[in-house]
Design an enzyme around this catalytic site. Structure first.
Site, short mmCIF file in Angstrom:
data_model
loop_
_atom_site.label_atom_id
_atom_site.label_comp_id
_atom_site.label_asym_id
_atom_site.label_seq_id
_atom_site.Cartn_x
_atom_site.Cartn_y
_atom_site.Cartn_z
N CYS A 85 1.01 -1.07 0.01
CA CYS A 85 -0.16 0.09 -0.03
C CYS A 85 0.86 1.21 -0.08
O CYS A 85 1.49 1.48 -1.11
CB CYS A 85 -1.02 -0.07 1.21
SG CYS A 85 -2.36 1.09 0.75
N HIS A 195 -4.08 -4.92 -0.01
CA HIS A 195 -3.66 -5.47 1.18
C HIS A 195 -3.65 -6.99 1.31
O HIS A 195 -4.92 -7.55 1.46
CB HIS A 195 -4.46 -4.86 2.54
CG HIS A 195 -4.14 -3.42 2.94
ND1 HIS A 195 -3.20 -3.02 3.51
CD2 HIS A 195 -4.76 -2.17 2.16
CE1 HIS A 195 -3.20 -1.71 3.67
NE2 HIS A 195 -4.13 -1.25 2.82
N GLU A 197 -2.87 -8.96 3.32
CA GLU A 197 -3.31 -9.37 4.72
C GLU A 197 -4.98 -9.28 4.95
O GLU A 197 -5.54 -10.05 5.90
CB GLU A 197 -2.71 -8.63 5.93
CG GLU A 197 -2.93 -7.25 5.95
CD GLU A 197 -2.55 -6.38 5.39
OE1 GLU A 197 -2.70 -5.19 5.16
OE2 GLU A 197 -1.55 -6.89 4.37
#
Length: 218
Positions: A85, A195, A197
């Protein structure tokens, strides 16, 4: 594979807990994970992750204040390195955020604000920030795409998007009113606007690929 040390750079602007937890799951015991603001630990690590959320100006100030700027540049040019990011946007030459901010200059290109008023395919005004799930199209092959289907969905949260002058460096693209660079690569450095995650199985697969990647790509 021997156990390696993976450093997650802490400059006060990353979703560090979520990133670490995802890597703990993806690494399956193959990594010693350290979250650190110590430049020497970044230099000593076998691979480095630069996460980030927030404003690019604050990012650059904190990297410099903490003595991390040069350590990050060294890591991104010498060992497996993953930007996430804001950590991807920082790698480019310039961002128009906050009236203009110089980045690390490791990838040619700039970061631009999504124009307000862009329309989607059915004439609806697109929201800024771009927040939610979007497909990522693999513009160039890369080892970190292993086991991830072209056009897989990843989770994004951003108001600024990257444009690189080096088309070979753009290894992934997404759309939000316009095509933009969703993933960039140069040498041992790989970076994503989304992202991992927060991207469920495909995000964990990308992290798993990073843990085993030797940093080679051309």
């Amino acid at each position: 594979m021997s156990r390696v040390q993976l450093a997650i750079v802490d400059y006060g602007m990353g979703n560090l807990y979520s990133v670490r937890r995802a890597f703990e799951h993806a690494a399956e015991g193959r990594c010693e994970l350290v979250v650190t603001a110590d430049p020497q630990q970044v230099r000593d690590a076998d691979r480095v992750v630069l996460p980030g959320v927030g404003a690019i100006g604050d990012c650059m100030v904190e990297l410099t204040r903490l003595g991390l700027r040069e350590a990050v540049i060294e890591a991104a040019t010498s060992k497996p390195f993953l930007g996430i990011c804001l950590g991807m946007q920082a790698l480019l030459e310039h961002s128009e955020e906050s009236g203009g901010v110089a980045g690390l200059g490791l990838v040619p290109g700039q970061v631009l604000h999504f124009p307000r008023g862009d329309l989607d395919g059915v004439g609806r005004v697109l929201k800024v920030p771009h927040m939610g799930w979007s497909r990522v199209y693999q513009a160039n092959p890369h080892p970190l795409w292993a086991g991830i289907k072209d056009g897989s969905w990843f989770y994004f949260v951003h108001s600024y998007y990257a444009v690189s002058a080096d088309r070979h460096a753009v290894v992934g693209e997404a759309e939000h009113g316009r095509r933009f660079a969703a993933a960039l690569a140069r040498g041992s450095c790989f970076a994503v606007q989304f992202h991992p995650e927060k991207s469920q199985a495909v995000g964990l697969q990308l992290y798993r690929n990073f843990v085993t990647w030797d940093g080679s790509w051309s």
